[in-house]
Design a protein around this motif. Structure first.
Motif, short mmCIF file in Angstrom:
data_model
loop_
_atom_site.label_atom_id
_atom_site.label_comp_id
_atom_site.label_asym_id
_atom_site.label_seq_id
_atom_site.Cartn_x
_atom_site.Cartn_y
_atom_site.Cartn_z
N ASP A 124 -2.30 -28.40 -0.35
CA ASP A 124 -2.86 -29.69 0.04
C ASP A 124 -2.02 -30.44 1.06
N GLY A 125 -1.09 -29.72 1.68
CA GLY A 125 -0.31 -30.31 2.77
C GLY A 125 0.29 -29.21 3.61
N ILE A 126 0.34 -29.42 4.91
CA ILE A 126 0.90 -28.41 5.79
C ILE A 126 2.43 -28.39 5.68
N ASP A 127 2.98 -29.42 5.06
CA ASP A 127 4.42 -29.49 4.82
C ASP A 127 4.66 -29.84 3.36
N ALA A 128 5.88 -29.62 2.90
CA ALA A 128 6.21 -29.84 1.50
C ALA A 128 6.05 -31.31 1.10
N ALA A 129 6.39 -32.22 1.98
CA ALA A 129 6.32 -33.64 1.64
C ALA A 129 4.89 -34.05 1.30
#
Length: 367
Positions: A124-129
């Motif tokens: 649900d995100g292209i990055d971990a954050a």
């Protein structure tokens, strides 16, 4: 614009569901804030291996050719591969959704060797954050490792499954690029106010401006991006999106939960939409064919408050689950209606907003 002859035929129901969703377990290693089934803890009444295999036998006899397996995290079950292998012997196609935690290189090679199998890895995100804020710390790293293992094992075109939120709409191009790099296909689905999502939906669901951005992006991507017919409420903006563009609850889809209860819609696990149980006399077949609830859903539906709207035909009044869990009548407008009627409906006080049930969260749910 009127419904196509195919859609009109499907609304009256089929002898067997086109795609049946089967939640194998409520057990899960994650606690996603938008989890549709409020998963976390295993239900002690969960169907055992013999019960699970018996369901597959019945689905084979009913000529169900495709089952969408989820949870919870289905790979937590010790008999997970035994269930997949039985489906393979019966010629039943399986697509299972996973957070990827248990797809190590060995499991990836075992999955790649199977026939009639597709996999959806949730991200649900292209990055971990962005991802971990919704799905939990370390979930982005686990999903990326699983995708790498599947690619390296030669699995083929697995799916990257994204629930669209207001925080990841700007990342849609990034998701598409990731799918290309992984040799995967992107699947985007709508956030519903179901399960733990009932508490996070107001914070997470895309804004009106983002709904329009998403619509234009999906039109430009055409049929390359899968949606599971999640976004037919956006059709009021213009040209229809690819797909059937209809609510299939009790008509072409339904859900079996881990204890064998059958619900009309995978997104409405609530007593109001429980049609029966696979453990009842006649099993799943009788529930699908004879349930009074399913019969009522297959009848022509009232346009209700949407009668005066010129966009009812393309958007079909929107999502039943989204309306039910926000307290809007089922013949009312979708809460994310792109013409603004949903916002007005949400502002109207209601005596009681239905709560999802049951809750299997590992920690006490915030209510």
């Amino acid at each position: 614009m009127s419904a196509s002859p195919l859609v009109a035929e499907l609304k009256s129901g089929l002898d067997a569901p086109i795609c049946l969703t089967w939640e194998l377990t409520y057990a899960c290693n994650l606690q996603c804030t938008h989890c549709l089934s409020s998963s976390g803890r295993r239900d002690p009444r969960e169907l055992d291996t013999a019960g699970a295999l018996a369901i597959l036998d019945e689905l084979h006899d009913l000529q169900v050719f495709y089952v969408n397996i989820g949870g919870g995290e289905p790979m937590i079950r010790p008999d997970f591969f035994a269930i997949l292998e039985h489906a393979e012997r019966l010629g039943i196609g399986v697509k299972f959704s996973t957070n990827g935690r248990f797809i190590d290189p060995v499991a990836a090679r075992r999955l790649a060797a199977m026939r009639y199998l597709d996999i959806q890895v949730s991200l649900d995100g292209i990055d971990a954050a962005t991802n971990d804020a919704v799905r939990g710390e370390g979930s982005w790293e686990a999903a990326m490792a699983a995708m790498t293992n599947l690619r390296d094992a030669g699995f083929g075109e697995f799916k990257i499954s994204v629930v669209v939120t207001r925080h990841n709409v700007p990342q849609l191009d990034g998701f598409a690029a990731l799918a290309d790099r992984m040799g995967a296909q992107l699947r985007v689905t709508r956030l519903r106010p179901a399960g733990r999502g009932a508490d996070s939906w107001h914070e997470l669901h895309p804004t009106q401006a983002q709904q329009r951005e998403l619509y234009q992006w999906l039109l430009a991507r055409g049929e390359r991006v899968l949606t599971g017919d999640s976004f037919f409420h956006l059709n009021a903006l213009g040209d229809p999106l690819p797909g059937l563009n209809m609510c299939g609850a009790g008509r072409v889809v339904c859900l079996i939960d881990p204890v064998g209860d059958v619900y009309a819609c995978p997104f409405v696990i609530h007593e109001s939409f429980k049609a029966g149980s696979v453990l009842d006399d006649g099993g799943f077949t009788r529930v699908w064919r004879d349930s009074p609830l399913f019969a009522s859903l297959r009848e022509p539906q009232s346009k209700g408050a949407c009668e005066s709207c010129g966009n009812w035909e393309p958007c079909q009044g929107g999502c039943m689950a989204a309306k039910f869990f926000t307290g809007i009548p089922l013949d009312g407008p979708d809460p994310e209606c792109v013409t603004g009627h949903g916002e007005a409906a949400l502002a109207t006080p209601v005596a009681l907003v239905p709560r999802p049930s049951p809750d299997h969260s590992r920690r006490a749910a915030s209510r």
